[in-house]
Enzyme design. Structure first.
Site, short mmCIF file in Angstrom:
data_model
loop_
_atom_site.label_atom_id
_atom_site.label_comp_id
_atom_site.label_asym_id
_atom_site.label_seq_id
_atom_site.Cartn_x
_atom_site.Cartn_y
_atom_site.Cartn_z
N GLN A 10 5.39 -10.49 4.00
CA GLN A 10 4.98 -11.42 2.95
C GLN A 10 6.07 -12.45 2.70
OE1 GLN A 10 5.17 -7.99 -0.15
NE2 GLN A 10 5.26 -9.84 -1.37
N SER A 90 9.40 -5.94 7.52
CA SER A 90 9.02 -5.35 6.25
C SER A 90 7.55 -4.91 6.28
CB SER A 90 9.28 -6.35 5.11
OG SER A 90 9.08 -5.74 3.85
N LEU A 91 6.69 -5.52 5.49
CA LEU A 91 5.27 -5.17 5.50
C LEU A 91 4.68 -5.24 6.91
CD1 LEU A 91 2.50 -4.77 4.02
CD2 LEU A 91 2.34 -7.26 4.06
N ARG A 115 1.66 0.79 -1.76
CA ARG A 115 3.06 0.40 -1.56
C ARG A 115 3.43 -0.77 -2.47
NH1 ARG A 115 5.65 -3.51 1.90
NH2 ARG A 115 7.63 -2.79 2.80
N HIS A 199 13.67 -3.66 -0.80
CA HIS A 199 14.62 -3.18 0.22
C HIS A 199 16.04 -2.97 -0.31
CE1 HIS A 199 11.54 -3.45 3.23
NE2 HIS A 199 11.31 -4.71 2.89
N GLN A 248 12.14 2.81 4.70
CA GLN A 248 12.03 1.35 4.80
C GLN A 248 11.93 0.70 3.42
OE1 GLN A 248 8.77 -0.93 4.68
NE2 GLN A 248 8.86 -1.83 6.71
#
Length: 309
Positions: A10, A90-91, A115, A199, A248
């Protein structure tokens, strides 16, 4: 020819970003499948907005997951081959795992919605922040964070490319780190407009919620290796993958090392599988021998298909 497929996360989403693929049935079917899983019209949201609704993390994450999977399915439909390795930023790691056959797409949509909710709830709005540091390398960025932390949290969150690092943590600590980074000679050090400090260790409560959901989700061994953000390893066992996804949430995205590992595997091209131009510019900055190719529309997909034979 060896090549990699990578999936964006994103941050670069926009209303109308799927317009170039809107006539493709496989793309619309993918969005219909995701919309049914959530009982929410994702296609209308991405096609017409409004932008502030699209930008809400709980909407952005399932939409970007769906966009990545849709473009991957289109890539395969138009003759694109199976990559040597995959990864996601990431995503985007979730899109890669769907493409690799690890998790069913319909299950993944609900998973990333959870999430997003867990990440948003982990830190009260306004108490966490992120900032981009441009022109500093990782050791300098870490030093700035260590100096700024005091009794709070601030750390490297996205190691995107040489001289391009994102930090995250408590708002005041991030602001202190930005000021220190400027004193250290950063070309730019700016706060980012985000809804949560992704993160970093403040996301551990989100990781715990993910862990609980992942324990009940059926995962399979990957058909294609996927490099995980947390440690740049291609795990094969479902329990290893579950653990990597939990970590993660609160670990840095090690994208520089990911692209370096792709190069070491003998890949020469890296296709960005999604409707945004987010990862392709980073590829050559990390390794000048690699070519980053965004799959932004049908002509670019067809050109990339030909380029890898």
């Amino acid at each position: 020819m060896k090549f990699a497929l990578v999936f964006p996360g994103q941050g670069h989403q926009s209303v109308g970003m799927m317009k170039a693929y809107c006539e493709e049935a496989v793309v619309r079917r993918t969005f219909d499948e995701a919309s049914a899983a959530l009982d929410l019209d994702l296609w209308n949201m991405v096609a017409t907005g409004p932008a502030e609704v699209l930008a809400q993390t709980v909407n952005t994450q399932p939409i970007m997951l769906t966009a990545g999977v849709a473009v991957y399915r289109l890539w395969r439909q138009r003759g694109g081959g199976v990559p040597t390795v995959m990864a996601g930023h990431s995503l985007g790691e979730y899109s890669a795992l769907v493409a690799a056959g690890v998790v069913d797409f319909s299950d993944s949509v609900g998973l990333v919605r959870l999430r997003a909710e867990a990440m948003q709830m982990a830190v009260p709005l306004g108490e966490g922040a992120m900032a981009a540091l441009l022109g500093l390398e990782e050791p300098e960025a870490r030093a700035a964070c260590e100096q700024a932390a005091q009794v709070q949290v601030v750390s490297c969150a996205n190691l995107n490319a040489p001289g391009q690092i994102v930090i995250a943590g408590h708002t005041a600590a991030v602001e202190r780190a930005v000021a220190i980074a400027k004193e250290m000679g950063a070309k730019r050090a700016v706060m980012l407009h985000v809804s949560a400090p992704f993160h970093c260790s403040l996301m551990k409560p989100a990781g715990e919620k993910l862990k609980h959901r992942l324990e009940s989700l059926h995962l399979r061994r990957p058909d294609i290796p996927v490099l995980h953000n947390a440690d740049v390893q291609p795990y094969t066992e479902p329990d290893q993958i579950r653990d990597a996804l939990v970590r993660q949430a609160y670990s840095p995205v090690r994208w520089i090392e990911t692209v370096q590992s792709i190069a070491k595997m003998g890949c020469t091209k890296v296709m960005e599988c999604g409707p945004v131009h987010m990862l392709s510019p980073l590829t050559k900055r990390i390794d000048k021998q690699l070519e980053g190719l965004p799959l932004l529309d049908l002509p670019s997909i067809d050109k990339a298909v030909v380029s890898v034979g």
